[in-house]
Design an enzyme around this catalytic site. Structure first.
Site, short mmCIF file in Angstrom:
data_model
loop_
_atom_site.label_atom_id
_atom_site.label_comp_id
_atom_site.label_asym_id
_atom_site.label_seq_id
_atom_site.Cartn_x
_atom_site.Cartn_y
_atom_site.Cartn_z
CG ASP A 211 -37.31 11.33 -10.32
OD1 ASP A 211 -37.22 12.49 -9.88
OD2 ASP A 211 -36.33 10.59 -10.50
CG ASP A 213 -32.38 14.86 -12.06
OD1 ASP A 213 -32.93 15.47 -12.99
OD2 ASP A 213 -31.69 15.41 -11.19
CD GLU A 220 -29.69 11.89 -10.60
OE1 GLU A 220 -30.16 12.87 -9.98
OE2 GLU A 220 -30.31 10.81 -10.76
NE ARG A 256 -27.30 16.18 -3.73
CZ ARG A 256 -28.36 15.60 -4.25
NH1 ARG A 256 -28.27 14.99 -5.42
NH2 ARG A 256 -29.53 15.64 -3.63
CB SER A 299 -37.71 17.09 -10.52
OG SER A 299 -36.30 16.95 -10.48
N GLY A 300 -36.62 16.57 -7.53
CA GLY A 300 -35.71 17.17 -6.57
C GLY A 300 -34.65 18.01 -7.25
CE LYS A 344 -38.81 13.65 -6.42
NZ LYS A 344 -38.06 12.64 -7.17
CG ASP A 367 -34.10 7.29 -10.25
OD1 ASP A 367 -32.86 7.24 -10.20
OD2 ASP A 367 -34.74 8.34 -10.02
CG ASN A 370 -35.80 11.41 -4.20
OD1 ASN A 370 -35.53 10.41 -4.86
ND2 ASN A 370 -35.80 12.62 -4.72
#
Length: 433
Positions: A211, A213, A220, A256, A299-300, A344, A367, A370
């Site tokens: 991941d 962030d 983030e 967001r 990554s998101g 993911k 972390d 998700n």
């Protein structure tokens, strides 16, 4: 072990056996062949091993096993030998030779067995520090779980202390049982403990996906973008809820990103330039690439921010969301499929298929909630400073802020990392706060 200045003669064959002095009458008479375990200890110096084997060669013995370790300058050398016709004569010769180089020798006559135990599990303990109390608690729990410690070695002294125990566990459901029991002890003693199956499978990992962030990088990205829009606190609250698993990730991402509408596209480059890698990230990627790993990120976050970093780290795979930009401005939307929890895990499977790596040979590090599906899909799932929802499902949880702890879990030692770096002209240890 012997009085200072005492030097045995043939016929004066006193020796230590299980830390006790025994007389020559305790020794097997000349004739029948037997096995002997020779243990040499003392301050390490050149020539000890060659001298020992020179004496052994004069007695025409056969080697069954040899093990040597040096701990902070102190040598421990064990040799299991067979075809010994006269242990008394051999003992006297060895004690005299070793006394001459200021070493102590212990002889165990009739030592049984030539086969070392085959460990079932590797247990890695990480801490800053690892206290004697913590080690005592973990070793006691291993004994309670019917796991015998076969060997112990240090794997790291920087940036944290790491110890690797190879153990042989008996009984059913050993993986789950050991992980559950040791996780409770680790939490109480404030150390990290990872349990893996020992053997070839542990050394066969070939693909790792991080991941981004709060894992590969500090912070983030979306919050860094939000700071330029003046909505950082609002976005952070939504991010934290999503990482705890309290909100659907896709919906939280849309909410967001909407707050970023109208930002100039130049903000993306500013944020990309401001990214700070997690301590140890560059070392980890560099070392894994040396070992032949395929390395990637999923990554998101956002492709426009992550791709320059991925290029710098020479990553093999990259997947992230794409911010929509129209006329040089962020629209507050994303294009294409959203990289969410399921996405993911799908990406990990796709990366593995493209690299020709079986899923059991993959590693995933994350972390947040998700990352749950991705860690469950991987052969080894590591939670890095993670939220409780992820820690509960991970194979191991790391709580120190150094990403190179991943290397120690994989069995790579700090000494090996620094030796490889030195060959490439990289010599530095960053002072720790």
């Amino acid at each position: 072990m012997f009085a200072e200045g005492w030097c045995p003669r043939v016929g004066d064959a006193r020796l230590l056996r299980q830390n006790l002095c025994v007389s020559e009458t305790d020794l097997p008479p000349e004739g029948p062949k037997t096995t002997v375990l020779v243990t040499v200890t003392g301050r390490d110096k050149p020539g000890v091993t060659s001298l020992l084997f020179a004496v052994l060669s004069q007695h025409s013995v056969s080697l069954l096993d040899v093990e040597q370790v040096v701990i902070r300058g102190r040598l421990i050398l064990g040799v299991l030998i067979a075809q010994v016709r006269n242990p008394a004569t051999l003992t006297a010769a060895l004690v005299e030779a070793m006394h001459g180089v200021d070493m102590q020798v212990d002889m165990t006559i009739g030592a049984n067995g030539v086969h070392r135990p085959v460990p079932t599990h590797a247990v890695v303990i990480l801490g800053s520090p690892v206290t004697a109390q913590a080690f005592s608690a973990i070793s006691a729990e291993l004994a309670a779980q019917r796991a015998n410690i076969d060997s112990i070695r240090g794997v790291a002294d920087y940036p944290i202390t790491g110890l690797e125990l190879l153990v042989t566990a008996t009984g059913g459901e050993t993986d789950t049982r050991l992980r559950t029991a040791l996780a409770e002890v680790a939490a109480r003693e404030q150390v990290d403990v990872a349990v893996e199956r020992a053997g070839l499978a542990r050394r066969a990992k070939r693909l790792i996906v991080f991941d981004v962030d709060s894992t590969l990088i500090q912070g983030e990205v979306i919050e860094m973008l939000a700071a330029h829009a003046g909505v950082e606190d609002e976005v952070r609250a939504v991010t934290e809820a999503a990482m705890r698993g309290e909100l659907d990730f896709a919906e939280s991402l849309r909410r967001r990103v909407e707050t970023l509408a109208g930002l100039d596209v130049s903000v993306i480059d500013k944020v990309a330039d401001a990214i700070e890698l997690t301590p140890g990230a560059r070392t980890t990627i560099r070392t894994l690439r040396r070992l032949g790993y395929h390395c990637g990120v999923v990554s998101g976050g956002f492709r426009q921010v992550i791709e320059p970093l991925a290029h710098d780290l020479e990553l093999d795979f990259v997947l992230a969301n794409t911010l929509e930009v129209v006329d040089g401005k962020l629209t507050g939307g994303v294009t294409g499929d959203i990289v969410d929890r399921a996405g993911k895990a799908a990406a990990l499977r796709r990366f593995a298929a493209e690299a020709g790596v079986p899923m059991e040979q993959t590693v995933a590090v994350g972390d947040g909630a998700n990352d749950i599906d991705m860690l469950n899909a991987a052969g080894l799932g590591l939670a890095f400073n993670a939220k409780p929802a992820l820690r509960e499902v991970a194979d191991a949880a790391l709580s120190h802020p150094y990403l190179d702890a991943v290397l120690f879990i994989l069995g790579v030692t700090r000494e090996e990392v620094e030796a490889a770096d030195a060959r490439d002209g990289i010599r530095r240890r960053v002072p720790l706060d």
